[in-house]
Design a protein around this motif. Sequence first.
Motif, PDB file in Angstrom:
ATOM      1  N   ILE A   1      32.196  64.136 -20.986  1.00 27.82           N
ATOM      2  CA  ILE A   1      32.497  62.848 -21.575  1.00 27.82           C
ATOM      3  C   ILE A   1      31.980  61.693 -21.160  1.00 27.82           C
ATOM      4  CG2 ILE A   1      34.826  61.423 -21.651  1.00 27.82           C
ATOM      5  CD1 ILE A   1      36.389  63.986 -22.060  1.00 27.82           C
ATOM      6  N   GLN A   2      31.878  61.573 -19.776  1.00 31.11           N
ATOM      7  CA  GLN A   2      31.197  60.658 -18.791  1.00 31.11           C
ATOM      8  C   GLN A   2      29.649  60.306 -19.408  1.00 31.11           C
ATOM      9  OE1 GLN A   2      32.825  58.516 -17.302  1.00 31.11           O
ATOM     10  NE2 GLN A   2      34.547  59.618 -17.793  1.00 31.11           N
ATOM     11  N   TYR A   3      29.091  61.738 -19.735  1.00 28.40           N
ATOM     12  CA  TYR A   3      27.623  61.503 -20.081  1.00 28.40           C
ATOM     13  C   TYR A   3      27.515  60.723 -21.559  1.00 28.40           C
ATOM     14  CZ  TYR A   3      23.416  62.861 -22.936  1.00 28.40           C
ATOM     15  OH  TYR A   3      22.387  62.846 -23.782  1.00 28.40           O
ATOM     16  N   PHE A   4      28.440  61.082 -22.608  1.00 27.68           N
ATOM     17  CA  PHE A   4      28.639  60.398 -23.675  1.00 27.68           C
ATOM     18  C   PHE A   4      28.641  58.866 -23.476  1.00 27.68           C
ATOM     19  CE2 PHE A   4      29.120  64.640 -25.628  1.00 27.68           C
ATOM     20  CZ  PHE A   4      27.992  64.723 -26.328  1.00 27.68           C
TER      21      PHE A   4
ATOM     22  N   GLU B   1      28.209  56.955 -20.804  1.00 31.04           N
ATOM     23  CA  GLU B   1      26.847  56.488 -20.097  1.00 31.04           C
ATOM     24  C   GLU B   1      25.815  56.337 -21.139  1.00 31.04           C
ATOM     25  OE1 GLU B   1      26.597  55.104 -17.359  1.00 31.04           O
ATOM     26  OE2 GLU B   1      28.948  55.539 -16.859  1.00 31.04           O
ATOM     27  N   LEU B   2      25.715  57.258 -22.140  1.00 35.26           N
ATOM     28  CA  LEU B   2      24.654  57.316 -23.250  1.00 35.26           C
ATOM     29  C   LEU B   2      24.839  55.989 -23.841  1.00 35.26           C
ATOM     30  CD1 LEU B   2      22.280  58.749 -24.198  1.00 35.26           C
ATOM     31  CD2 LEU B   2      23.687  60.117 -25.608  1.00 35.26           C
ATOM     32  N   PHE B   3      26.202  55.777 -24.471  1.00 29.66           N
ATOM     33  CA  PHE B   3      26.595  54.763 -25.350  1.00 29.66           C
ATOM     34  C   PHE B   3      26.202  53.415 -24.435  1.00 29.66           C
ATOM     35  CE2 PHE B   3      29.687  51.480 -26.372  1.00 29.66           C
ATOM     36  CZ  PHE B   3      29.313  51.249 -27.768  1.00 29.66           C
ATOM     37  N   LEU B   4      26.520  53.332 -23.360  1.00 23.07           N
ATOM     38  CA  LEU B   4      26.244  52.094 -22.507  1.00 23.07           C
ATOM     39  C   LEU B   4      24.820  51.819 -22.458  1.00 23.07           C
ATOM     40  CD1 LEU B   4      28.856  52.432 -19.480  1.00 23.07           C
ATOM     41  CD2 LEU B   4      29.067  51.029 -21.548  1.00 23.07           C
ATOM     42  N   SER B   5      23.988  52.794 -22.482  1.00 21.02           N
ATOM     43  CA  SER B   5      22.387  52.460 -22.372  1.00 21.02           C
ATOM     44  C   SER B   5      21.877  52.299 -23.811  1.00 21.02           C
ATOM     45  CB  SER B   5      21.726  53.766 -21.876  1.00 21.02           C
ATOM     46  OG  SER B   5      21.784  55.040 -22.661  1.00 21.02           O
TER      47      SER B   5
ATOM     48  N   LYS C   1      41.892  59.348 -22.475  1.00 23.45           N
ATOM     49  CA  LYS C   1      41.928  58.909 -21.116  1.00 23.45           C
ATOM     50  C   LYS C   1      41.147  59.071 -20.037  1.00 23.45           C
ATOM     51  CE  LYS C   1      47.100  60.251 -21.433  1.00 23.45           C
ATOM     52  NZ  LYS C   1      48.154  61.174 -20.995  1.00 23.45           N
ATOM     53  N   GLU C   2      40.316  60.107 -20.323  1.00 24.47           N
ATOM     54  CA  GLU C   2      39.102  60.151 -19.366  1.00 24.47           C
ATOM     55  C   GLU C   2      38.049  58.882 -19.799  1.00 24.47           C
ATOM     56  OE1 GLU C   2      37.590  64.036 -18.374  1.00 24.47           O
ATOM     57  OE2 GLU C   2      39.396  65.057 -18.720  1.00 24.47           O
ATOM     58  N   LEU C   3      37.937  58.766 -21.040  1.00 24.86           N
ATOM     59  CA  LEU C   3      36.936  58.004 -21.494  1.00 24.86           C
ATOM     60  C   LEU C   3      37.248  56.724 -21.144  1.00 24.86           C
ATOM     61  CD1 LEU C   3      34.387  58.474 -23.717  1.00 24.86           C
ATOM     62  CD2 LEU C   3      35.921  57.782 -25.396  1.00 24.86           C
ATOM     63  N   ILE C   4      38.308  56.151 -21.300  1.00 25.04           N
ATOM     64  CA  ILE C   4      38.595  54.587 -20.865  1.00 25.04           C
ATOM     65  C   ILE C   4      38.708  54.465 -19.512  1.00 25.04           C
ATOM     66  CG2 ILE C   4      39.947  54.345 -23.136  1.00 25.04           C
ATOM     67  CD1 ILE C   4      42.465  54.388 -21.710  1.00 25.04           C
ATOM     68  N   GLU C   5      38.510  55.485 -18.628  1.00 26.34           N
ATOM     69  CA  GLU C   5      38.447  55.136 -17.009  1.00 26.34           C
ATOM     70  C   GLU C   5      37.200  54.602 -16.702  1.00 26.34           C
ATOM     71  OE1 GLU C   5      39.187  58.776 -15.198  1.00 26.34           O
ATOM     72  OE2 GLU C   5      41.428  59.089 -15.574  1.00 26.34           O
ATOM     73  N   ASN C   6      36.300  54.697 -17.608  1.00 30.79           N
ATOM     74  CA  ASN C   6      34.897  54.120 -17.507  1.00 30.79           C
ATOM     75  C   ASN C   6      35.171  52.560 -17.924  1.00 30.79           C
ATOM     76  OD1 ASN C   6      32.220  52.921 -17.949  1.00 30.79           O
ATOM     77  ND2 ASN C   6      31.653  55.212 -17.951  1.00 30.79           N
ATOM     78  N   ASN C   7      35.386  51.780 -17.101  1.00 28.56           N
ATOM     79  CA  ASN C   7      35.925  50.162 -17.222  1.00 28.56           C
ATOM     80  C   ASN C   7      34.539  49.561 -18.029  1.00 28.56           C
ATOM     81  OD1 ASN C   7      38.026  50.366 -15.831  1.00 28.56           O
ATOM     82  ND2 ASN C   7      37.252  49.838 -13.832  1.00 28.56           N
ATOM     83  N   GLN C   8      33.344  49.803 -17.677  1.00 29.92           N
ATOM     84  CA  GLN C   8      32.437  49.185 -18.649  1.00 29.92           C
ATOM     85  C   GLN C   8      32.417  49.598 -20.143  1.00 29.92           C
ATOM     86  OE1 GLN C   8      28.457  49.649 -16.930  1.00 29.92           O
ATOM     87  NE2 GLN C   8      27.559  48.155 -18.288  1.00 29.92           N
ATOM     88  N   PHE C   9      32.490  50.733 -20.146  1.00 27.03           N
ATOM     89  CA  PHE C   9      32.925  51.382 -21.685  1.00 27.03           C
ATOM     90  C   PHE C   9      33.960  50.913 -22.306  1.00 27.03           C
ATOM     91  CE2 PHE C   9      34.985  54.248 -24.482  1.00 27.03           C
ATOM     92  CZ  PHE C   9      33.857  54.876 -25.542  1.00 27.03           C
ATOM     93  N   TYR C  10      35.040  50.519 -21.751  1.00 26.37           N
ATOM     94  CA  TYR C  10      36.266  50.005 -22.361  1.00 26.37           C
ATOM     95  C   TYR C  10      35.854  48.387 -22.481  1.00 26.37           C
ATOM     96  CZ  TYR C  10      41.037  48.229 -22.171  1.00 26.37           C
ATOM     97  OH  TYR C  10      42.270  47.564 -22.560  1.00 26.37           O
TER      98      TYR C  10
END
Length: 712
Positions: free
Chosen positions: A403-406, A408-412, A448-457
């Motif tokens: 989940i974190q990989y996807f 981070e991939l989106f952020l890039s 829930k895990e996805l939105i723990e990435n503040n930048q993604f949110y």
Amino acid sequence: MEDHDLTRYEITKPTYLSLLQEIDKLLNLSSNLNKSDLSEIETIFNNVTENIDRLTNQMDFQKSTMFFITILNTIVRMSAISGSDILISRQAFQSMYEKLNYFIMYILNEKDCSPMFANDILDSIFLNLVIDDFVEICFKRLLSNETISTIGFVTTNEEFSQYDRIDFPKIIEQYIGHANTCVSIAVIRSKYEFSNRYSSLMIYLQEFINNYLTTANHHHIRTRLLYVIASILTLIWNLTDKIALIPIFIDTGYIQKSIEWICTDIFASHINILGNPIISIIHNLSRDKIGLKQLRTKKTFDILMERKQLINDENNEDLTKVFGRAVIALAVNDEQSENNKKFILDTSEILYQSCKDANQDVELKSDGYHLSELLELLHRAFTNTYVIKHILEDMDNEKSAVIQYFAELFLSFYGVLLDPEPDELEKRAVKYLVKILLQISSYPEYLKELIENNQFYIIIQSLANRSQRDDVKRIWCNIQQIMIPNVPKKEMSPMIYISYDYTDEEFCREFVKELRKKSTIPIWIDYENVELCDGMWEYVSSTILSATVVIILVSTAYVESTDKFQELSYIISTNKSRDENKGLIIVTMEPNFNFKRSWMKDLLHDKIMIPYDNNIGYMASNVCEQMGVSKKSLVKSLRCQVRNVQRKTVQSDGFTENFESSPTPTKAYVQKESPNKTNDTNILSTSKKESKNCIAAGLMTQTGSAGDLTWM
């Protein structure tokens, strides 16, 4: 004296123009061969061989390349003439062709060949095949050629040497091979131009392949011809890699033929040669919506699975990967055997790893597949609940690294969404990456895990405020649902929202028509309120929240739609604001309907379900009954409305005129809306207004009876 001879030799060296003139003679000379002509032809062959290097150095790269492609086109035409084997077999021809072919291969594989230049070379080859139906002449010559060794007949070194000599089938195989290389580099300028120019060529290629695979005896396959077929199939494979060209191959019947080819004995006995290109063609055709629908209708998944054991027996890693990707693209059912499930899960793991590998590559490729294609396949794989759970659930960690990989991939990559002129492949990669994130966000435990990435949110929130970002808005809606705490139910005005797949619009319209005859509750349906385009979710989502009843029209198309999965997940997540017993009603549109997908079973297993009936009006009545709209209350409602109409008619003679002149509700044009403007109120008022007009119009234009009252 020696200097004089050297000068004269330099003067008499052929220029590229004089050499072209000599090449032009070849066709005439080879048509009516005699001994004197043979000598002149050999001289021309020798001149080409001796001057290739010199002319290459004298001319610029593009000019020299097109010059030698022109020579090659002429040589191929000459080789197709009946009786030309005597020319092809001569050493002068063999030496010339070998050097010419090597030079062209070097240009395409070693030199910096630009996409536009590759397109010019491809056009030259294709036009040569199209003019005068030359491709048909080539194929007739191939099928009539009896001088080719057959599999199992090559036993001695001398025969191998003979086998390796240039002959007509090998010339065609390599000629098509050059076109293959060009296709992989070229950028097709216009699919319409390509279709107009080369559709007939694609049909000829298909007919030749079909004639060979369906009529030849698989026990006596001519080796050379088999490799020509493989070369042509690889060309089709590379052409269908171009998304824009896929409709051309669908229109020319490649779906049906590809399925037939897989079922042939020749495919089974030579799967090591034919397997990769044919299965890859099927996979490419499935990337088009129409193609996918046709392939699924023809049960291509089942046909492929019948060949699974053959694939396994080959023990070929590349073939297994290609097969697995096609299977994932075509799967329509979660209910697979455990053996098949394992194969799909293994393929999905490989896809995920390939995505990671491609992300590290400068060209965003892994095993020849662009990241966009890998993400598209993974998106397809994730429509199977057991696949997404298998990939996302990392038992060794509390948080899923996947989940974190996807995220981070989106952020890039999200900057592509803001680029006014993005790279098309990167744009496609982001499109399917967002769809994968939407799939993940439809599961609360993963969201829930996805939105723990503040930048993604933050980025998702920002993008959701922009127009034309439908999937991002859907993700944001899912986030809002999980962020907003449970609140007490509020009293809402009755309204029905209908969810359906666009391919079922005809049924939907008829159902809505019948439902309005039997219920006075306003109905919101997208085709009456918004234009069907990217950006409509902001309208749909707010309407779902406001709806007191949601009716799901389920069908095979609905089950297979990933968009409908997201919509249904959102409907379920917002169902807490509706009546638990009658707020969600399922209507099946097909007899003996089967959910096929476990995600739909999981979401709808405990909901009210109205079975299919040939009488849509009867189905609408059943829905009304489930909503609590009894026949008695319906009659009472109609009486009240009729009395109101009569009362207003007495009070105002101009009622009818006023009603008829009232403005027709207009659709909301999504593309013109400001991204920051909310439209909840407008949507609801429009839908209510339209519903009232429909009811009034029905009352004024239809005649019927309700109890002892006759009404119009």
